[in-house]
Design an enzyme around this catalytic site. Sequence first.
Site, short mmCIF file in Angstrom:
data_model
loop_
_atom_site.label_atom_id
_atom_site.label_comp_id
_atom_site.label_asym_id
_atom_site.label_seq_id
_atom_site.Cartn_x
_atom_site.Cartn_y
_atom_site.Cartn_z
N LYS A 157 0.86 -1.19 0.00
CA LYS A 157 0.00 0.00 0.00
C LYS A 157 0.89 1.23 0.00
CE LYS A 157 -3.14 2.67 2.93
NZ LYS A 157 -4.03 2.74 4.09
N GLU A 182 -8.68 12.66 12.03
CA GLU A 182 -7.91 11.49 12.49
C GLU A 182 -7.02 11.82 13.70
OE1 GLU A 182 -6.23 9.21 9.34
OE2 GLU A 182 -5.45 7.70 10.72
C1 LIG Z 1 -4.28 10.85 3.26
C2 LIG Z 1 -5.49 11.34 3.53
O1 LIG Z 1 -6.46 10.61 4.17
C3 LIG Z 1 -6.15 9.40 4.85
C4 LIG Z 1 -7.08 9.31 5.99
C5 LIG Z 1 -8.34 8.78 5.83
C6 LIG Z 1 -8.68 8.07 4.68
C7 LIG Z 1 -7.74 7.82 3.71
C8 LIG Z 1 -8.09 7.04 2.50
O2 LIG Z 1 -9.22 6.50 2.43
O3 LIG Z 1 -7.28 6.96 1.57
C9 LIG Z 1 -6.32 8.22 3.89
O4 LIG Z 1 -5.64 7.10 4.37
C10 LIG Z 1 -5.87 12.72 3.19
O5 LIG Z 1 -6.96 13.16 3.55
O6 LIG Z 1 -5.06 13.44 2.55
#
Ligand SMILES: C=C(O[C@H]1C=CC=C(C(=O)O)[C@@H]1O)C(=O)O
Length: 373
Positions: free
Chosen positions: A135, A180
């Site tokens: 990932k 988060e």
């Molecule tokens: C990297 C980001 O979100 C992260 C946090 C929540 C969901 C995410 C996703 O679904 O990709 C990302 O991991 C951003 O908002 O720039």
Amino acid sequence: MAGIGEVLRLEFSGPNRVSDAASAWRELVGEASIVDQVGVPGTGLIAFGTFAFADDSAETSVLIVPRVVVGHRGNRSWVTLVHAEGEPAASVEVAQRAFGDEFRVRLVPGELPPAAYQDAVAQAVARIDAGELSKVVLARQIRGHVSPDADIRRVLDHLSRGYPDTWTFAVDGLVGSSPETLVRVADGAVSARVLAGTASRGVDAAADRGNAEALTHSEKDAEEHALAVRSAVDALEPHTSTLEASAEPFTVKLPNLWHLATDLEGTVDDGSGALDLVAAIHPTAAVAGTPREAAVRVLAELEGFDRGRYAAPVGWIGADGDGEWAIALRCAHVSPEGEITAWAGCGIVHDSDPAAELAETVMKFRPIVDAFG
Ligand SMILES: C=C(O[C@H]1C=CC=C(C(=O)O)[C@@H]1O)C(=O)O
């Protein structure tokens, strides 16, 4: 909590920036005399901080001790005054300052514009399929310019009203509303909210429920999410005697999107403070990828820009080591000259679709685009 003025600004850089900050903070607290008549999280001596994402970032990481802190938590409110030895004590003038003039900024693509972003996602998928990593989180930028005298409190006000269930922050030019929690430490208890996996809001109630339902059943999002949870658990476990995760990922509803979330709760058993745990946990697979080292290398290569303080820890630390740190997401940096840079990224796994990931960045930009526009 709001900090006014600066008594002290400590700057850090390089691979040990967070642990250096933790040591510097311990040393400073050891020499300070603190009178705290309130005794709730955030009272007494505190510093606000924002760190760079990458070990080799040109951006500095800072801890700032304000001259005055005005705080409110639950039904308690407080004012903390701080002064350096030999300097006169700070004083508070309680004066409300009206907002400055309204402003509107159109943010346009910056580094990694839409077509290049989709290309980068396709390359990431190819590298995942080739077995280099599982990932990687890829971000892109949007940019604009605001008058250096613009009153950025307007942006904060917009964000905190529009996104009440997030951490709205403004530290040293970095402003945003993050959903988060990277790590929170209070009285020996540690908690975190891991987010990864995203879906759009529906056009009506039925479609909205359908999207949330589809998110909980999406294999692609489950995989992306599980890797983020694993990285946070692996980082916290060595510092805790107990660490519990929500039994199943649950959906979190925000005005602009749905996320998959897992809450972690544990007991710290090695005396670590919030910054020690931040040092251990950053960057999680929610913002870098898996394995961590390969992901950090691949994202830097494919993005081709310095992330600055995006996707990095932002929060506060107290004298006893307790504190609350979010991941700087849904945010923009406003330079003293008024240059605005905002970022949004997505977790890429083997079945990610470039067009869908681009669309997800548009949703993630919405809080910042609306707050400036
Ligand atoms: C990297 C980001 O979100 C992260 C946090 C929540 C969901 C995410 C996703 O679904 O990709 C990302 O991991 C951003 O908002 O720039």
